[in-house]
Design an enzyme around this catalytic site. Structure first.
Site, mmCIF file in Angstrom:
data_model
loop_
_atom_site.group_PDB
_atom_site.id
_atom_site.type_symbol
_atom_site.label_atom_id
_atom_site.label_comp_id
_atom_site.label_asym_id
_atom_site.label_seq_id
_atom_site.Cartn_x
_atom_site.Cartn_y
_atom_site.Cartn_z
ATOM 1 N N ASP A 84 18.878 36.718 -51.879
ATOM 2 C CA ASP A 84 18.634 36.493 -53.212
ATOM 3 C C ASP A 84 17.232 36.261 -53.512
ATOM 4 O OD1 ASP A 84 18.616 36.388 -55.795
ATOM 5 O OD2 ASP A 84 20.886 35.291 -55.918
ATOM 6 N N ASP A 99 15.087 39.409 -60.616
ATOM 7 C CA ASP A 99 16.001 38.736 -59.977
ATOM 8 C C ASP A 99 17.242 39.644 -59.263
ATOM 9 O OD1 ASP A 99 18.077 36.847 -59.132
ATOM 10 O OD2 ASP A 99 18.471 35.961 -60.782
ATOM 11 N N HIS A 110 23.518 36.650 -66.018
ATOM 12 C CA HIS A 110 22.850 35.733 -66.944
ATOM 13 C C HIS A 110 21.379 36.533 -67.872
ATOM 14 C CE1 HIS A 110 19.695 35.058 -63.689
ATOM 15 N NE2 HIS A 110 20.765 35.138 -62.986
#
Ligand code: MN
Ligand code: MN
Length: 302
Positions: free
Chosen positions: A89, A100, A160
């Site tokens: 990640d 991200d 998110h």
């Protein structure tokens, strides 16, 4: 514009996304049985800096049942195992504008189905995302796709909203059909990140943290704690960091571990505990960042 997504911001978001995508390509090449996790993380972080960007958080390497928030520690001697899955990640920022993204690598063919489940769930989510979509709609698609492969989505991990210098804005994109998630995704930046598992579908916190962030605070710190706080805050503001970046000897590392405890005690530092699947299930994850404008959706990390 409400979210402040002017041309300059979008340009930097796209730049961060491009670097993040190439960093993922590098990660896929690096992850091989026997390679040190420290080498993998450091190589990716160095690559990001060489591209004129900065890591938005330390590279997370999640092996098998580790779902998130593990970054190699100073002098970490663990290596990529022979069997299982490895999640990488990666966060990149350009002037605070964040990308991200995450990928999972199956180390043996037996885990390819699990990896495919989260990959396909993300693809399906990206097919339906549009300005104003309800977060719940994405959760439904993610859940049904993962279940169609015979796996469970992880319900207590979610996508998110992202804001400048802030990885988690507070807006949640569930990985299941959460009927409470009726909010609409309006203009802004969002990470969509399905997690699939052959376990229960929940993560729990371990008692260890390898990633931290500072809180903005007027502090009354002194000595080593004060200079460390100032140094990290100058470089990172409140973005996550690892002590790996600040230690150049074992003694220094041990000293920093003490300082971290002092800062945590003073409530000016947040610890991110390592998250593992509750029943020891293996976990796969795929993630992309999307910029939603008034009319369009730009996937920055593809
Ligand atoms: Mn991520
Ligand atoms: Mn994320």
């Amino acid at each position: 514009m409400r979210s402040g997504l002017d041309e300059e911001a979008v340009k930097k978001l796209i730049q961060a996304g491009r670097v993040a995508k190439r960093a993922v390509d590098l990660a896929v090449k690096l992850v091989k049985h026997g390679v040190s996790v420290n080498y993998v993380a450091t190589s990716i972080e160095n690559y990001i800096r060489e591209q004129g960007a900065e890591p938005a958080f330390p590279v997370n390497i999640g092996v098998n049942n580790v779902a998130a928030h593990y970054t190699p520690v100073y002098n970490d001697d663990s290596t990529i195992p022979e069997q299982g899955v490895v999640k990488i990640d990666i966060g990149v920022h350009v002037d605070g504008y964040i990308a991200d993204t995450a990928v999972t690598i199956a180390l043996s063919p037996v885990f390819e189905g699990l990896v495919e489940a989260s990959r396909r769930a993300l693809e399906k989510a990206l097919e339906i995302v549009r300005p104003g979509i309800r977060a719940l709609e994405i959760g439904k698609v993610v859940e049904s796709t993962i279940r169609s492969y015979g796996f469970n989505p992880i319900r207590n991990l979610s996508g998110h909203g992202i804001e400048r210098y802030t990885i988690h804005s507070g807006i949640v994109i569930p990985n299941y059909g959460d009927i409470l998630a009726r909010h609409r995704l309006l203009e802004g930046v969002y990470a969509i990140e399905p997690f699939a598992t052959n376990g229960s579908g929940f993560v729990k916190e371990l008692d260890i943290a390898t990633i931290y962030s500072l809180r903005h605070a007027k502090t009354t710190l002194r000595g080593g704690a004060m200079s460390f706080y100032e140094r990290v805050y100058r470089e990172r503001l409140t973005l996550p960091f690892t002590l790996r970046w600040y230690a150049s000897s074992v003694d220094e590392y041990n000293g920093l571990l003490k300082i971290v405890e002092e800062l945590a005690g003073r409530k000016v530092l947040v610890k991110y505990p390592v998250l593992v699947e509750k029943t020891g299930g293996y976990v796969s994850q795929h993630e992309h960042t999307v910029v939603i404008t008034e009319r369009d959706v730009i996937v920055t990390t593809i």
